[in-house]
Write a protein that holds these residues in place. Structure first.
Motif, short mmCIF file in Angstrom:
data_model
loop_
_atom_site.label_atom_id
_atom_site.label_comp_id
_atom_site.label_asym_id
_atom_site.label_seq_id
_atom_site.Cartn_x
_atom_site.Cartn_y
_atom_site.Cartn_z
N SER A 261 0.83 -1.20 0.00
CA SER A 261 0.00 0.00 0.00
C SER A 261 0.87 1.25 0.00
O SER A 261 1.85 1.34 0.74
N GLN A 262 0.49 2.21 -0.83
CA GLN A 262 1.19 3.49 -0.88
C GLN A 262 0.53 4.44 0.11
O GLN A 262 -0.51 5.03 -0.18
N GLY A 277 -2.64 -1.04 -5.20
CA GLY A 277 -1.21 -1.17 -4.92
C GLY A 277 -0.76 -2.62 -4.93
O GLY A 277 0.34 -2.94 -5.42
N TYR A 278 -1.59 -3.50 -4.40
CA TYR A 278 -1.31 -4.94 -4.39
C TYR A 278 -1.25 -5.49 -5.81
O TYR A 278 -0.32 -6.22 -6.17
N LEU A 279 -2.21 -5.11 -6.63
CA LEU A 279 -2.25 -5.57 -8.02
C LEU A 279 -1.05 -5.06 -8.80
O LEU A 279 -0.45 -5.79 -9.60
N GLU A 280 -0.68 -3.81 -8.57
CA GLU A 280 0.48 -3.23 -9.26
C GLU A 280 1.77 -3.95 -8.86
O GLU A 280 2.62 -4.23 -9.71
N ALA A 281 1.90 -4.27 -7.58
CA ALA A 281 3.09 -5.00 -7.11
C ALA A 281 3.15 -6.38 -7.74
O ALA A 281 4.23 -6.86 -8.12
N MET A 282 2.00 -7.04 -7.85
CA MET A 282 1.94 -8.36 -8.47
C MET A 282 2.39 -8.29 -9.92
O MET A 282 3.21 -9.10 -10.38
N CYS A 283 1.87 -7.32 -10.65
CA CYS A 283 2.22 -7.15 -12.06
C CYS A 283 3.71 -6.86 -12.21
O CYS A 283 4.40 -7.49 -13.03
#
Length: 298
Positions: A261-262, A277-283
């Motif tokens: 989380s940002q 944020g979680y989805l972006e980190a996964m990608c």
């Protein structure tokens, strides 16, 4: 001859030992084997080529296992990001995508471990295989209301423990206490009202989010024991397991610690911003893995 056969056995053993000792190969091959690829198939893939080329073939096979499509020939960062972002965006909670989601969450855990060259942590495949893992919503599903007195009482008791007793929650705490005081006479309408108020208190009264940005792996005992609990309850349970040294997948732990989380507004809520944020980190993690921007092989 017996001597040549024994030599061959020793060579295969040494190769398997090399794969095990190499932290990157350990994780990639572990993922492929867990996803149904045989060791024999991986062995055949390794024959007659340099180690770096073997690793690239393994990554290409992992991409196929993950997405169901071959890795793009021009696998640039932009192409991979667009492909993986589309793949992740199409995933939705339910039986249709259950295997893909489980595979994605497993690979996210493995590739997260490979991002830090200073780390010597290895994924515990034995612990992972020994337990049953559910794909679970991070933020609870508002339409999934506990049924039966035992389940409803448990849900309210767990939620009440997480209420802070602040002014805006005092009335709710009193209403829950009054509900329990009625014992058997509490009605469905009274519970539904409390259910709605608890979700609102924990900011979980929004529309159902079935995207992978709101999904994680939870051990079946935790998940089924706590039902459709709010984020705060699940967080407490995950941290308790982690403190006791019980295996929790890295990304599940990171999620409940809000590492993705940002700017953390509140540790007890899982917001749309947290999910993004979680989805972006996964990608990002998956893209870096397939681009081979991970720790160097040894």
């Amino acid at each position: 001859t017996t001597a040549s056969e024994w030599l061959r056995v020793k060579q295969v053993y040494m190769l398997l030992e090399e794969w095990f000792e190499d932290r990157r190969l350990y994780h990639i091959i572990g993922f492929l084997v867990h996803s149904g690829t045989t060791v024999d198939a991986i062995f055949r893939l390794s024959q007659g080529i340099p180690k770096r080329q073997f690793e690239q073939k393994l990554r290409s096979l992992a991409f196929l296992k993950l997405t169901g499509t071959a890795m793009p020939e021009a696998a640039t960062a932009d192409v991979l990001r667009a492909t993986i972002k589309q793949f992740l965006g199409d995933l939705e909670y339910g039986q249709k995508h259950a295997l893909k989601i489980r595979t994605t969450l497993l690979l996210f855990n493995l590739t997260s471990l490979l991002q830090n060259p200073a780390s010597n942590i290895r994924f515990q495949f034995d612990s992972f295989k020994a337990n049953s893992w559910d794909i679970e919503h991070v933020r609870s599903v508002t339409t999934s209301i506990p049924k039966g007195k035992t389940e409803r009482d448990r849900w309210l008791q767990l939620a009440r423990k997480q209420l802070t007793g602040a002014d805006d929650q005092r009335d709710l705490c009193q209403a829950i206490a009054a509900y329990f005081a009625q014992t058997e006479s509490a009605t469905d309408t009274q519970f539904h009202d409390l259910h709605t108020r608890v979700l609102a208190a924990f900011k979980e009264d929004s529309e159902v989010d079935d995207s992978i940005g709101n999904l994680t792996l939870l051990d079946a005992q935790t998940n089924r024991g706590y039902g459709n609990a709010v984020f705060a309850v699940k967080r407490e349970r995950i941290l308790e397991l982690d403190q006791r040294g019980i295996f929790v997948p890295l990304c599940t732990r990171n999620l409940f610690l809000k590492c993705y989380s940002q700017g953390v507004d509140h540790l007890l809520f899982w917001s749309v911003k947290d999910s993004q944020g979680y989805l972006e980190a996964m990608c990002n993690t998956l893209v870096n893995f397939f681009l081979d921007k991970q720790e160097p092989s040894v």
